[in-house]
Design an enzyme around this catalytic site. Structure first.
Site, PDB file in Angstrom:
ATOM      1  N   GLU A  52      10.127 -16.002  -7.243  1.00  0.00           N
ATOM      2  CA  GLU A  52       9.271 -14.824  -7.044  1.00  0.00           C
ATOM      3  C   GLU A  52       9.055 -14.024  -8.317  1.00  0.00           C
ATOM      4  O   GLU A  52       8.019 -13.403  -8.476  1.00  0.00           O
ATOM      5  CB  GLU A  52       9.785 -13.921  -5.911  1.00  0.00           C
ATOM      6  N   CYS A  73       0.839  -1.199   0.000  1.00  0.00           N
ATOM      7  CA  CYS A  73       0.000   0.000   0.000  1.00  0.00           C
ATOM      8  C   CYS A  73       0.875   1.249   0.000  1.00  0.00           C
ATOM      9  O   CYS A  73       2.046   1.194   0.349  1.00  0.00           O
ATOM     10  CB  CYS A  73      -0.916   0.102   1.197  1.00  0.00           C
ATOM     11  N   HIS A  84      18.698 -37.776   1.596  1.00  0.00           N
ATOM     12  CA  HIS A  84      17.757 -37.993   2.704  1.00  0.00           C
ATOM     13  C   HIS A  84      16.312 -37.732   2.288  1.00  0.00           C
ATOM     14  O   HIS A  84      15.464 -37.514   3.140  1.00  0.00           O
ATOM     15  CB  HIS A  84      18.171 -37.127   3.893  1.00  0.00           C
ATOM     16  N   ASN A 131      -2.848   3.065   5.427  1.00  0.00           N
ATOM     17  CA  ASN A 131      -1.980   1.875   5.283  1.00  0.00           C
ATOM     18  C   ASN A 131      -1.941   1.186   6.626  1.00  0.00           C
ATOM     19  O   ASN A 131      -1.873   1.875   7.654  1.00  0.00           O
ATOM     20  CB  ASN A 131      -0.523   2.261   5.043  1.00  0.00           C
TER      21      ASN A 131
HETATM   22  C1  F6R Z   1      12.681 -10.846  -2.025  1.00  0.00           C
HETATM   23  C2  F6R Z   1      12.450  -9.722  -1.149  1.00  0.00           C
HETATM   24  C3  F6R Z   1      11.851  -9.994   0.172  1.00  0.00           C
HETATM   25  C4  F6R Z   1      12.460  -9.058   1.237  1.00  0.00           C
HETATM   26  C5  F6R Z   1      11.730  -9.238   2.566  1.00  0.00           C
HETATM   27  C6  F6R Z   1      12.320  -8.354   3.647  1.00  0.00           C
HETATM   28  O1  F6R Z   1      13.280 -10.442  -3.221  1.00  0.00           O
HETATM   29  O2  F6R Z   1      12.700  -8.597  -1.504  1.00  0.00           O
HETATM   30  O3  F6R Z   1      11.981 -11.329   0.538  1.00  0.00           O
HETATM   31  O4  F6R Z   1      13.811  -9.341   1.357  1.00  0.00           O
HETATM   32  O5  F6R Z   1      10.378  -8.927   2.397  1.00  0.00           O
HETATM   33  O6  F6R Z   1      12.236  -7.018   3.278  1.00  0.00           O
HETATM   34  P1  F6R Z   1      13.111  -5.927   4.008  1.00  0.00           P
HETATM   35  O7  F6R Z   1      14.543  -6.191   3.652  1.00  0.00           O
HETATM   36  O8  F6R Z   1      12.625  -4.625   3.452  1.00  0.00           O
HETATM   37  O9  F6R Z   1      12.862  -6.080   5.469  1.00  0.00           O
END
Ligand code: F6R
Length: 608
Positions: free
Chosen positions: A488, A2, A504, A101
């Site tokens: 992703e 958001c 395993h 938000n």
């Molecule tokens: C994957 C990705 C997410 C972030 C996670 C933590 O490419 O970007 O897995 O790493 O949501 O986000 P931050 O680093 O902003 O706490």
């Protein structure tokens, strides 16, 4: 996750709100809307889907005249992504509009109370209770109504409010959700993050939890939860506008992958002076470091995987146990953490809800927290006892790349710094490893340059229904992140396995033509990974190996190759991940995916 924006000034508000929302698109959303005040009326436009639809619906804002307004991108939590559930939400009397938000945890009880009092709900959202509370508490003074309404809310919020009785005024309030005020001349703004503000102003005020602001074209007054004025400092944003633009690249993700040598240089270089690592900013003294008996690293997603990579360097150099914990698990695990534990918190955005909660839990138990964060002024940076910024610049693509590699680089810096402070490293090794850290930007550039075959590999592998990433030790840490990157953005099922675990269970899944991406950059354990390659090949797997160019043994075993420059093994992850980022990028491109904004994902996960 958001985004909200607000504008009041002398220009038409709607085009500015729409531009601001476009800049926040990367945070993730599935509907959007704006509300503009004109002639003592609030006109609201909302759409499901992209901001482009909102621009079309409002003729780029021309259909919504007025010089003050608020806007929102919504990532559905309570109620489906529909026009009705999109924000802004209006009060029954038409006097107020609200964007929000976050999540109001006690919305069901509030909704029941308000319904009993005769308030009519249009949407299924938690947000709508806020606007009805404001209407209920309003008796000619919006500030008081905002204070009273906020005091009833439990959960997290960044709020924007407009009222027809005070048509030039915006109210903005924050509790555990990011919100920044933009200070202009004869016009002022608010937004969820600075990317929406930098085209208009570099002067910003970071609101703290519980604070709210009254914003007019000529003034910004910040109040504490009781309504007393608070003196706030104006900070200057140093990012330039281009840093948040694509700059000729097809996607932000590709631009950010290519920016990595520069980002790592900006992160490392200022912290190395006269042959020593200088982390004075952390305030972590030799005395304190010698007093700890454990380090816990906590984070989510890629930041968690950065922690997995950093663990090897810290343990190897400092000889202190390092536990890497998912923040979403740690927060509810009754962790064994006390004043002798240093908790390192990794976060690009500095706003990840689970990470914030885990960090608070650790602080409560007496631990000191060191945050490694990219966004200046973010919640995690503010809460931490010590902060080291990763100077990666704005990261817009939802999938992190330079965020991850700069986090890993700071962990390497920290490992070497702490080892020296704790007297766990001799001078010669210190010098050699420091030299190696200094060359990281160059190594990452080499990793980018030595793999022109990756777009062709993507053509071969993009149809796979599943990809396995295997490795051991530091290679395993990189496999974790490589698989996440792939799934992703390309939506191909990808899993990482510690290579030694194949026997395993997982090897049961290997059949003819199953692609296996084998990471072999850790020389101390390479022979073992080679055996695993032989095992999967014997069962028909296609092996794409990731290793050094001169590694003939692996070259002769594998079907395809990705190359990585040689570095000190404990610092290998930073360069090793780079070609895997490129592979994920080109596979996603082959599959026609929305690379910068993958489905169902948000850049900043500000709710649990
Ligand atoms: C994957 C990705 C997410 C972030 C996670 C933590 O490419 O970007 O897995 O790493 O949501 O986000 P931050 O680093 O902003 O706490």
């Amino acid at each position: 996750m958001c985004g909200i924006v607000g504008y009041t000034g002398s220009q038409e508000a709607a085009p500015i709100l729409l531009e601001g929302l476009k800049k926040l698109e990367y945070r993730g959303y599935d509907s959007a809307g704006i509300a503009v005040i004109n002639d003592s009326r609030i006109s609201v436009s909302k759409v499901t889907g992209r901001i482009a639809n909102l621009c079309e619906k409002t003729s780029d804002g021309k259909n919504c005249p007025g010089t003050a307004g608020i806007g929102h991108t919504r990532w559905a939590t309570h109620g489906a992504p529909t026009d009705t559930n999109a924000h802004p939400h209006m009060s029954n009397d038409g006097k107020f509009a609200v964007v929000h938000n976050g999540i109001i945890e006690n919305y069901i009880a509030l909704r029941e109370e308000l319904t009993e009092k005769g308030y009519r709900f249009e949407s299924q959202t938690d947000t709508e209770v806020i606007v009805h509370l404001i209407e209920m508490y309003y008796s000619g003074n919006l500030k008081n109504a905002v204070i009273k309404a906020s005091s009833r809310l439990r959960g997290s919020y960044a709020l924007g409010v407009v009222c027809t009785d005070e048509p030039e005024k915006l109210y903005a309030a924050r509790e555990a959700s990011p919100l920044i005020l933009g200070v202009g001349i004869g016009e002022n703004y608010f937004a969820s993050d600075v990317t929406a503000l930098v085209p208009y102003t570099r002067n910003v005020i970071y609101l703290d939890d519980g604070e709210f602001a009254e914003i007019t074209p000529d003034s910004i007054t910040v109040f504490d939860p009781a309504g007393r004025p608070v003196n706030k400092k104006i900070s200057r944003i140093t990012w330039d506008v281009q840093a948040a633009e694509k700059g000729g690249y097809e996607h932000f993700m590709l631009k950010e992958i290519i920016e990595q040598p520069g980002a790592i240089k900006a992160t490392i270089a200022p912290r190395i002076k006269d042959g020593k690592i200088v982390l004075d900013e952390t305030g972590l003294t030799a005395e304190y470091l010698k007093s700890i008996n454990k380090i816990v690293i906590t984070a989510c997603g890629s930041a968690y995987y950065a922690g997995c990579a950093g663990k090897y360097a810290i343990e190897k150099l400092c000889r202190i146990p390092v536990q890497v914990e998912l923040a979403s698990e740690l927060r509810y695990s009754d962790p064994i953490i006390d004043e002798h534990t240093l908790v390192i918190v990794l976060s690009q955005s500095g706003e990840t809800a689970d990470t914030i909660a885990a960090m608070k839990e650790c602080k409560k138990r007496g631990a000191k927290t060191l945050a490694i964060v990219n966004v200046v002024g973010s919640t995690i940076a503010n809460i931490a006892d010590h902060t080291i910024y990763t100077w990666a610049g704005p990261e817009i693509a939802v999938a992190t790349t330079k965020g991850y590699t700069t986090q890993v680089s700071v962990l390497y810096l920290f490992a070497l710094y702490a080892a020296e402070k704790m007297n766990r490293i001799d001078e010669e090794l210190y010098k050699r490893l420091l030299e190696s850290l200094n060359t990281l930007p160059k190594k990452i550039q080499e990793a980018l340059d030595m793999n022109p075959q990756i777009p062709n590999l993507a053509k071969k592998y993009h149809n796979a229904s599943s990809l396995f990433f295997i490795g051991r030790n530091t290679d395993y840490a990189v496999a974790l992140e490589g698989a996440l990157k792939m799934k992703e953005i390309s939506y191909i099922h990808a899993e990482s396995y510690a290579a030694g675990e194949l026997k395993h269970g997982t090897i049961a899944l290997i059949e003819e033509h199953q692609p296996v991406i084998a990471l072999c950059c850790n020389e101390s354990i390479m022979e073992k990974t080679m055996s695993n390659i032989i095992e999967v090949k014997a069962r028909g797997a296609e092996v794409l190996a990731v290793t050094f160019k001169d590694n003939q043994k692996i070259v002769s075993l594998a079907d395809d190759m990705i190359y990585v420059p040689k570095t000190e093994t404990i610092f290998a992850a930073a360069a090793e991940i780079v070609p895997l980022q490129l592979l994920a990028y080109y596979v996603a491109k082959e599959n026609g995916c929305d690379i910068d904004k993958p489905k169902n994902l948000a850049k900043s996960v500000t709710v649990e």
